[in-house]
Scaffold this active site. Sequence first.
Site, PDB file in Angstrom:
ATOM      1  N   ALA A  12       0.791  -1.231   0.000  1.00  0.00           N
ATOM      2  CA  ALA A  12       0.000   0.000   0.000  1.00  0.00           C
ATOM      3  C   ALA A  12       0.823   1.281   0.000  1.00  0.00           C
ATOM      4  O   ALA A  12       0.259   2.361  -0.169  1.00  0.00           O
ATOM      5  CB  ALA A  12      -0.927   0.004   1.217  1.00  0.00           C
ATOM      6  N   TYR A 136       9.914 -14.518 -12.642  1.00  0.00           N
ATOM      7  CA  TYR A 136       8.828 -13.582 -12.320  1.00  0.00           C
ATOM      8  C   TYR A 136       7.532 -14.021 -12.991  1.00  0.00           C
ATOM      9  O   TYR A 136       6.468 -14.076 -12.352  1.00  0.00           O
ATOM     10  CB  TYR A 136       9.232 -12.185 -12.796  1.00  0.00           C
ATOM     11  CG  TYR A 136       8.187 -11.109 -12.619  1.00  0.00           C
ATOM     12  CD1 TYR A 136       7.978 -10.502 -11.388  1.00  0.00           C
ATOM     13  CD2 TYR A 136       7.421 -10.673 -13.704  1.00  0.00           C
ATOM     14  CE1 TYR A 136       7.043  -9.497 -11.225  1.00  0.00           C
ATOM     15  CE2 TYR A 136       6.478  -9.670 -13.561  1.00  0.00           C
ATOM     16  CZ  TYR A 136       6.291  -9.086 -12.318  1.00  0.00           C
ATOM     17  OH  TYR A 136       5.352  -8.092 -12.171  1.00  0.00           O
TER      18      TYR A 136
END
Length: 226
Positions: A12, A136
């Site tokens: 966040a 990834y």
Amino acid sequence: MDKRPHALVTGASSGIGAAIVERLLRDGWRVTGISRRPGPFDHPAFAHLPLDLADVDSIAATVAGLAPTALVHAAGLLKVGSLGSLDHDDGAAMWRLHVDVAERLADALAPRLPKGGRIVFIGSRTASGAAGRGQYAATKAALVALARSWASELAPRGITVNVVAPAATETPMLKDPTRANVTPKLPPIGRFIQPEEVAAAVAFLLSGEAAAITGQQLVICGGSSL
């Protein structure tokens, strides 16, 4: 009693995660943000939950007192490497953050999600494969498999599980010097994806209008997949 919907958002403090927090606060949500550092938010409906998600054994206890309406896992890490010179510690770190954390959060929170609850994972267009980013890409592809599996499990409770998968997005990760050997591909629209565009897609999937969308991967690529 606070009747506003409540979202738990990881990552966040910056990038896509911060954009999602900003959008949800603007839409009237109450948001708990998980990150190591406090986010740039001064809002009465925002609460910061300090946690290093690499410490996976602390996740369940940290969220034990929460019963959100929605879980959004946006925390991410990108390390690049070509076959023959892979860094296996990097691969393990990405798997831990993207997949293991998603598993632990969903496992802890899904039983407490209300009917009509939501789970959204931030994936990547590279989930279909990308040279120099195999480790990834594998973690992001795993998120799609988890989302589809859990969507089937949770559908009877009206809970949806989806993945929002952007192409190269204009965040601090895009400028990470460690990816110098793998230049981000500029989408055909002539610019990188904006974090706010990803946040808008997440906000839609959290809305009542998206109640029939589950087990899907929404790719936001600016034409890169064409």
